[in-house]
Design an enzyme around this catalytic site. Structure first.
Site, PDB file in Angstrom:
ATOM      1  N   CYS A  79      -6.312 -11.487   3.838  1.00  0.00           N
ATOM      2  CA  CYS A  79      -6.528 -10.220   3.144  1.00  0.00           C
ATOM      3  C   CYS A  79      -7.195  -9.250   4.119  1.00  0.00           C
ATOM      4  O   CYS A  79      -8.173  -9.598   4.786  1.00  0.00           O
ATOM      5  CB  CYS A  79      -7.413 -10.435   1.916  1.00  0.00           C
ATOM      6  N   CYS A  82     -11.094  -8.596   2.571  1.00  0.00           N
ATOM      7  CA  CYS A  82     -12.145  -9.629   2.506  1.00  0.00           C
ATOM      8  C   CYS A  82     -11.899 -10.824   3.422  1.00  0.00           C
ATOM      9  O   CYS A  82     -12.709 -11.744   3.455  1.00  0.00           O
ATOM     10  CB  CYS A  82     -12.326 -10.098   1.068  1.00  0.00           C
ATOM     11  N   CYS A 128      -5.365 -10.352  -4.261  1.00  0.00           N
ATOM     12  CA  CYS A 128      -6.262 -11.301  -3.599  1.00  0.00           C
ATOM     13  C   CYS A 128      -7.224 -11.848  -4.647  1.00  0.00           C
ATOM     14  O   CYS A 128      -7.820 -11.085  -5.413  1.00  0.00           O
ATOM     15  CB  CYS A 128      -7.029 -10.598  -2.484  1.00  0.00           C
ATOM     16  N   CYS A 131     -11.207 -10.532  -3.662  1.00  0.00           N
ATOM     17  CA  CYS A 131     -11.639  -9.135  -3.819  1.00  0.00           C
ATOM     18  C   CYS A 131     -10.808  -8.349  -4.831  1.00  0.00           C
ATOM     19  O   CYS A 131     -11.170  -7.229  -5.182  1.00  0.00           O
ATOM     20  CB  CYS A 131     -11.629  -8.420  -2.474  1.00  0.00           C
ATOM     21  N   CYS A 157       6.682 -10.299  -2.417  1.00  0.00           N
ATOM     22  CA  CYS A 157       6.973  -9.080  -1.666  1.00  0.00           C
ATOM     23  C   CYS A 157       5.630  -8.394  -1.398  1.00  0.00           C
ATOM     24  O   CYS A 157       5.014  -7.853  -2.312  1.00  0.00           O
ATOM     25  CB  CYS A 157       7.900  -8.205  -2.503  1.00  0.00           C
TER      26      CYS A 157
END
Length: 168
Positions: A79, A82, A128, A131, A157
């Site tokens: 991510c 984070c 995610c 976060c 995607c």
């Protein structure tokens, strides 16, 4: 505030062979965006404006413009906000959709799934798990398992702007 001032528009132009440009427009309501104060989410100061728009405001980067679309390097995609590990490069495949595609996350619980009613038909948004940053959408039953001999018939995607690749 009227309903029109609460709508935001992203316009994407795609050229289809033998046809004129078709403008696809995605509308979403401001209330669907994540607030800066919600869930004690800390947004990384190093994020670019595009990364903030994608991760926090649930925007979509233009197709075929992402940094990781054609990347074949080995590693783990994290991510961008984070740094949580999300996808292995081993699960990446070329879906020719304009965004990086993966058939599964790096480990169960790395991402969360949410119903997205912003377009018809409804889609499934992926975020995610740490976060809550917007990653993209997941699609099932498109035939990728048979077509490319993948272990799953799932296509995540994902916006390149929401990822950072940590090479092996």
């Amino acid at each position: 505030m009227n309903k029109w001032s609460r709508l935001y528009v992203i316009t994407v132009r795609r050229t289809f062979p033998g046809r004129r440009n078709i403008v696809l427009t995605q509308y979403w309501n401001k209330s669907k965006k994540m607030s800066d104060e919600s869930n004690d989410v800390k947004w990384n100061d190093a994020l670019t404006p595009l990364q903030l728009m994608v991760l926090r405001d649930k925007a979509t980067e233009r197709p075929n413009t992402g940094a990781y679309l054609h990347t074949n390097e080995s590693g783990v995609y994290h991510c961008a906000n984070c740094d949580r590990p999300l996808y292995s490069s081993k699960a990446k495949f070329d879906a020719r959709c304009g965004w990086p595609a993966f058939y599964e996350e790096v480990s169960p619980g790395a991402i969360t799934y949410h119903r997205d009613n912003s377009l018809m038909p409804a889609r499934v948004e992926i975020c995610c798990a740490r976060c809550g940053g917007h990653l993209g959408h997941v699609f099932e039953g498109e035939g990728w398992k048979q077509l490319l001999n993948l272990p799953k018939d799932t296509r995540h995607c994902v916006n390149s702007a929401s990822l950072n690749l940590k090479k092996d």
